[in-house]
Write a protein that holds these residues in place. Sequence first.
Motif, short mmCIF file in Angstrom:
data_model
loop_
_atom_site.label_atom_id
_atom_site.label_comp_id
_atom_site.label_asym_id
_atom_site.label_seq_id
_atom_site.Cartn_x
_atom_site.Cartn_y
_atom_site.Cartn_z
N GLY A 121 0.82 -1.21 0.00
CA GLY A 121 0.00 0.00 0.00
C GLY A 121 0.85 1.26 0.00
O GLY A 121 0.55 2.23 -0.70
N GLN A 122 1.92 1.25 0.83
CA GLN A 122 2.80 2.43 0.86
C GLN A 122 3.55 2.56 -0.46
O GLN A 122 3.81 3.69 -0.93
N TYR A 123 3.92 1.46 -1.13
CA TYR A 123 4.60 1.48 -2.42
C TYR A 123 3.71 2.15 -3.47
O TYR A 123 4.15 3.03 -4.24
N GLU A 167 -9.56 14.36 0.66
CA GLU A 167 -8.82 13.42 1.52
C GLU A 167 -7.43 13.11 0.97
O GLU A 167 -6.67 12.36 1.58
N GLY A 168 -7.09 13.66 -0.17
CA GLY A 168 -5.75 13.41 -0.73
C GLY A 168 -5.64 11.98 -1.20
O GLY A 168 -6.59 11.38 -1.70
N ILE A 169 -4.43 11.40 -1.05
CA ILE A 169 -4.18 10.04 -1.48
C ILE A 169 -4.46 9.09 -0.32
O ILE A 169 -3.92 9.25 0.77
N THR A 170 -5.30 8.10 -0.60
CA THR A 170 -5.69 7.13 0.44
C THR A 170 -5.13 5.75 0.10
O THR A 170 -4.65 5.52 -1.02
N ILE A 171 -5.20 4.84 1.07
CA ILE A 171 -4.77 3.46 0.86
C ILE A 171 -5.94 2.54 1.19
O ILE A 171 -6.59 2.68 2.24
N ASP A 172 -6.23 1.60 0.28
CA ASP A 172 -7.30 0.62 0.47
C ASP A 172 -6.68 -0.76 0.71
O ASP A 172 -5.68 -1.11 0.06
N GLU A 173 -7.28 -1.51 1.62
CA GLU A 173 -6.80 -2.87 1.87
C GLU A 173 -7.99 -3.76 2.22
O GLU A 173 -8.86 -3.40 3.01
N LEU A 174 -8.00 -4.93 1.57
CA LEU A 174 -8.98 -5.97 1.89
C LEU A 174 -8.18 -7.26 2.03
O LEU A 174 -7.61 -7.76 1.05
#
Length: 920
Positions: A107-109, A141-148
């Motif tokens: 996600g950070q990458y 919200e700018g840049i977000t990170i999604d994770e499932l």
Amino acid sequence: MRWLELRQYLKIANNDVYKSEGIGLHKLLIVPFVLQIFVAVAIVGYISLRNGQQAVNELADQLMDKVDKLVDQHLDSYLATPHQINQLNVDAIQLGILDVYRFEDAGQYFWKQMQVFDVSYIGYALTTGELVASGRYLDGEGITIDELSVNTQRKAYTYATDSQGNRTAVLRVYENYQPLAEAWYADAIKAGKPIWTPVYTWEDPAEHLLITASRPLYDKNNRLLGVIGADFLLTKISKFLASIDISPSGKIFIIERNGLLIASSSQEKPLTVFQGKAQRINVLQSQDALMQVIAKYIYDEFGGFAKIKQSQKLNIQCHHQRHFVHVSPWYDNLGLDWLVVIVVPESDFMAQIDTNTQMTIVLCSLALFVAIIVGTLTSQWIMRPIQKLSTASKAIANGNLDQSVKIEGVKELDVLSQSFNRMALQIKESLEQLEIRVEQRTAELKTAKQAAEAASQAKGEFLAKMSHELRTPLNAILGFTKLMHQDASITTEQKENLRIIGRSGEHLLTLINDVLDMSKIEAGCSVLNKKKFDLYTLLNSIEEMFQFKAQSKGLQLKVERTAAVPRFVYSDEVKLRQILINLLSNAIKFTQEGYVTIRVQALKEISKGSPAFKTVYFEVKDTGLGIAPHELAILFEPFVQTETGRKSEQGTGLGLAIAQNFVQLMGGELTVNSQLGKGSSFQFNIRLELADYAASQQSTIRRVIGLAPGQPTYRILVADDHLAHRRILKQMLTNVGFEVREAENGQEAIALSQSWQPHLIWMDIRMPIVSGYEAIKQIKSHPTHQVTIIALTASTLEEDTILAAGGDDILRKPVREHAIWQKLTQHLGVRYRYQINRRLANRKEATQRNVLKTDSLNVMSPRWIAELHHAAAKLDAEALLQLIDQIPSEHNFLAQALQQKVKNFDFDQLIDLAQSSSSL
């Protein structure tokens, strides 16, 4: 008795005149004049409108082609980004840089990639249903990170991030998100390769139009891991289209083959939101009226958008005006297939043209009105004195011969009235001598004279124009050659090439002068221009000029000159050179084998003549085809060729005629002896005045390098419509120290003469707008400033006209540098600084010293001569140069001469030299 008969005849003629019917002179003067103006105005207006329309069409085509290329380039670049990102991420996974199971790192990458690339979403979904991505789809919200993942209890979390990409807070939670059911995942698995998804709308928020680039993801063992993808906002394409400044009312829009709108340059968005759901817009239902009408026309014209396979240019009538439309397909190799439509109203281009057209119509109407008034006044002014003449003629017709008419104000009518008065007086005094046949004969002679004068004038104008058109480019060639030769930075080889160009240009100028010389001969204007020259150098240059041509035909060219022939003479070098060139050219042309010889010898004086003169015999002899006896009588007539000449299909038949006239002008007579099939011999004698050796052999050759001190700053104006000629004169004069300005036509020359007040003007005669003649007249008529004007002309028949117009002097093109300095000294008293240059004299001496003779190679060994012969026979230039390097330094002149032969590929001459040396 005769008097009474004449009076009776005049009365009968007078009655016939009174009974005659016709158009009045007043109408004949006004109607054609007004009709001409009207027709000219109509034609000018029509041509102006047509040219404007054509210019608009060309401009519109160029503009739309440029915009279409710009849009294509942007789409190619913009839509290539998502797939490039996918390729980078696949490479990173395969290289072990990115571990797909370390969701937090992944996600950070992707968050970092979002900082670099202009996309809306980057991520992947694994076959396990797990997903990691980063995007910027939540406003504010700018840049977000999604994770499932298992870590998130199989729920999709959206995290806010800080400036380092670390997760800070949960923004949203999606309870039942199934990425494997999404088209971007399922379609990529099915295709097994990189693909585009269909264009779709984002539901939350419902105002984005997107497309996803996705591709299957495999591990090192080619096992399917999942699908990686990048979402792309198509709404940014609309912003790009809106930024293109095509025209005030122009439109650009992009559609899919089904008509759904992708992007446009208008304010209308490609989708609408109804009850919280986004719906795409079909261009046929667009709220933009222009886009809707144009799209419907294209759809109906081609039977659907899908049938357009190549670029189309259309002219569509819409909203009561014409529109230029350009439809171009755009597609890539991954399945996208769109249409780019560019629309430009004609009115965006025609506004200024319509204004200009209206102004043209107003001005033309004004010109027509003024022309009518001027025509009316002019006709009345002409009619009054003509009416006087008419009244007097009626009186004479009635028998009253005591008539005298005096008219002033109009020169031609004044002359006519004087002629009328003299006619009346002659009729009265010499009635019995005026016979009808004499009057008819006089009229015939007058007509014949006018025809002859018209023919002579037409011929003169033709020759003047041809002289100008032919000499003008030569002036530029010879002028720039001279300037480049003075450049100290060029090499010796380049200077030699420039000298060859100069000699070729001079020779071409000589050939051009053939026709012009013939015209001068026929007009009786040809004269001798005597000067001191080196006769030996003249013969050597002619031999050099024709040597290659003779060798190429396998002929032997020989120049035989006895020791008694004077070297330095005072005569017309140009004409003597032309005579020999014409004779030698014919000899080589009609000789297929054998030799051509120029024999020059001094004849013994039978009677004691002036010791300052010498009679010299010239002969050109060949072993050619010969001349039939019956053709000898017409041989020297202009434009007449022998049967042999006609078969060769070469030449104009002027060469021998010019040579004969030049020989006669120099006091000799050209004669010919010939036998058909055995050859011909042309010979003549001329008396040449001997010149002083010291005067002809200057030890130094001076070149002007600047102005002598103590002189004013001379202002020189160069007026010529040819840029090359102006550049030559300007550079030449500026380098010396003159202040120079340019004018490209007579109108500019007149203006600069009044404002700048030059000391001297170089004036070209044939220029646009205002000719050199008219410019000279107007400048010379100025009362406050008197300037010297030297005319530049390529014609040989304009001297009297130029001087009559007010010109102070004439310089004929091509212009020589020394002639320019001489004229400036003559008219302004200019003094110069000179540079002494001994190289030319030394070069002549070296050339005479380095001439190869039959025994020149005997300074080398017989073996060396044999090797030279062998290498020349094999055409081996490299071996020849190696042999030449073996020549001792004390014989450097021999080495230089041989190197020049190799450079010019004169291998046959090297073979002859080697054979001659071997036989000695």
